[in-house]
Write a protein that holds these residues in place. Structure first.
Motif, PDB file in Angstrom:
ATOM      1  N   SER A  65      69.295  21.391  91.319  1.00  0.00           N
ATOM      2  CA  SER A  65      69.075  21.627  89.892  1.00  0.00           C
ATOM      3  C   SER A  65      67.826  20.861  89.460  1.00  0.00           C
ATOM      4  CB  SER A  65      70.267  21.169  89.051  1.00  0.00           C
ATOM      5  OG  SER A  65      70.328  19.759  88.984  1.00  0.00           O
ATOM      6  N   CYS A  66      67.231  21.307  88.377  1.00  0.00           N
ATOM      7  CA  CYS A  66      66.034  20.649  87.855  1.00  0.00           C
ATOM      8  C   CYS A  66      66.357  19.218  87.430  1.00  0.00           C
ATOM      9  CB  CYS A  66      65.484  21.463  86.684  1.00  0.00           C
ATOM     10  SG  CYS A  66      63.832  20.981  86.181  1.00  0.00           S
ATOM     11  N   THR A  94      72.903  25.457  86.843  1.00  0.00           N
ATOM     12  CA  THR A  94      71.866  24.500  87.255  1.00  0.00           C
ATOM     13  C   THR A  94      70.563  24.681  86.497  1.00  0.00           C
ATOM     14  OG1 THR A  94      71.122  25.899  89.091  1.00  0.00           O
ATOM     15  CG2 THR A  94      72.831  24.243  89.569  1.00  0.00           C
ATOM     16  N   GLY A  95      70.535  25.582  85.536  1.00  0.00           N
ATOM     17  CA  GLY A  95      69.347  25.757  84.712  1.00  0.00           C
ATOM     18  C   GLY A  95      68.233  26.513  85.411  1.00  0.00           C
ATOM     19  N   LEU A  96      67.051  26.385  84.842  1.00  0.00           N
ATOM     20  CA  LEU A  96      65.884  27.069  85.381  1.00  0.00           C
ATOM     21  C   LEU A  96      65.401  26.411  86.669  1.00  0.00           C
ATOM     22  CD1 LEU A  96      63.900  27.671  82.083  1.00  0.00           C
ATOM     23  CD2 LEU A  96      64.993  29.420  83.502  1.00  0.00           C
ATOM     24  N   HIS A  97      64.934  27.245  87.572  1.00  0.00           N
ATOM     25  CA  HIS A  97      64.342  26.781  88.829  1.00  0.00           C
ATOM     26  C   HIS A  97      62.916  27.308  88.903  1.00  0.00           C
ATOM     27  CE1 HIS A  97      67.921  25.384  91.272  1.00  0.00           C
ATOM     28  NE2 HIS A  97      68.461  25.805  90.131  1.00  0.00           N
ATOM     29  N   THR A 108      63.264  31.145  87.140  1.00  0.00           N
ATOM     30  CA  THR A 108      64.445  31.996  87.052  1.00  0.00           C
ATOM     31  C   THR A 108      65.684  31.107  87.028  1.00  0.00           C
ATOM     32  OG1 THR A 108      65.513  33.989  87.930  1.00  0.00           O
ATOM     33  CG2 THR A 108      64.793  32.336  89.543  1.00  0.00           C
ATOM     34  N   GLN A 109      66.794  31.712  86.668  1.00  0.00           N
ATOM     35  CA  GLN A 109      68.070  30.998  86.665  1.00  0.00           C
ATOM     36  C   GLN A 109      69.151  31.950  87.117  1.00  0.00           C
ATOM     37  OE1 GLN A 109      68.375  29.750  82.595  1.00  0.00           O
ATOM     38  NE2 GLN A 109      69.217  31.674  81.897  1.00  0.00           N
ATOM     39  N   ASN A 110      70.335  31.427  87.342  1.00  0.00           N
ATOM     40  CA  ASN A 110      71.468  32.258  87.741  1.00  0.00           C
ATOM     41  C   ASN A 110      71.728  33.309  86.679  1.00  0.00           C
ATOM     42  OD1 ASN A 110      74.491  32.952  87.860  1.00  0.00           O
ATOM     43  ND2 ASN A 110      74.158  31.867  89.786  1.00  0.00           N
ATOM     44  N   ASP A 151      74.118  32.532  83.737  1.00  0.00           N
ATOM     45  CA  ASP A 151      73.791  31.478  82.766  1.00  0.00           C
ATOM     46  C   ASP A 151      73.171  32.059  81.511  1.00  0.00           C
ATOM     47  OD1 ASP A 151      74.770  29.561  84.466  1.00  0.00           O
ATOM     48  OD2 ASP A 151      72.811  28.953  85.204  1.00  0.00           O
ATOM     49  N   PRO A 192      69.568  30.599  92.452  1.00  0.00           N
ATOM     50  CA  PRO A 192      69.949  29.337  91.811  1.00  0.00           C
ATOM     51  C   PRO A 192      71.441  29.311  91.506  1.00  0.00           C
ATOM     52  CG  PRO A 192      68.401  30.592  90.434  1.00  0.00           C
ATOM     53  CD  PRO A 192      68.660  31.395  91.654  1.00  0.00           C
TER      54      PRO A 192
END
Length: 125
Positions: free
Chosen positions: A23-24, A67-70, A120-122, A125, A63
């Protein structure tokens, strides 16, 4: 080109990494290696079907939920003239906690000649 190779005669290396794994907020597995392609011939870089020797097989961004943005990064390096990159079995299989800077230094790669980053993110989310 006098005194050097033309672009079509050069070889390149492509890296795809996630510096935000898992995660970020807690990148304890950064850099996650999603793809490593070496010995890409320059003339192939101008086509839609880039290929070379796969040091690490491509895995799509995935992601984990929550876990938010990657940040996913693609980096292209010119390989030194006459050099082919070979990886140890551990380097081929190791994905998380990969050190791209050590890889760059080990093979004498200079600064990237091209790069791209996307977020991108899951999808849940």
């Amino acid at each position: 080109m006098e005194g050097g190779l033309r672009i079509s005669e050069k070889k390149y290396t492509l890296l795809m990494v996630d510096p935000d794994a898992p995660s970020c907020q807690k990148p304890s597995r950064a850099y996650w290696k999603h793809w490593l392609l070496v010995d890409i011939k320059g003339y192939i870089m101008e086509t839609e079907n880039v290929r070379g020797f796969e040091g690490t097989t491509y895995t799509r961004p995935t992601p984990p939920q929550g876990t938010g943005l990657h940040h996913y990064q693609f980096l292209v390096f010119e390989q030194p003239e006459g050099q082919s990159l070979s990886l140890s079995p551990q380097e081929k299989s190791s994905l998380g906690n990969w050190d791209p800077q050590a890889f760059v230094e080990k093979f004498g790669l200079a600064r990237p000649v091209a790069s791209l980053q996307f977020l991108t993110q899951n999808h849940k989310d």
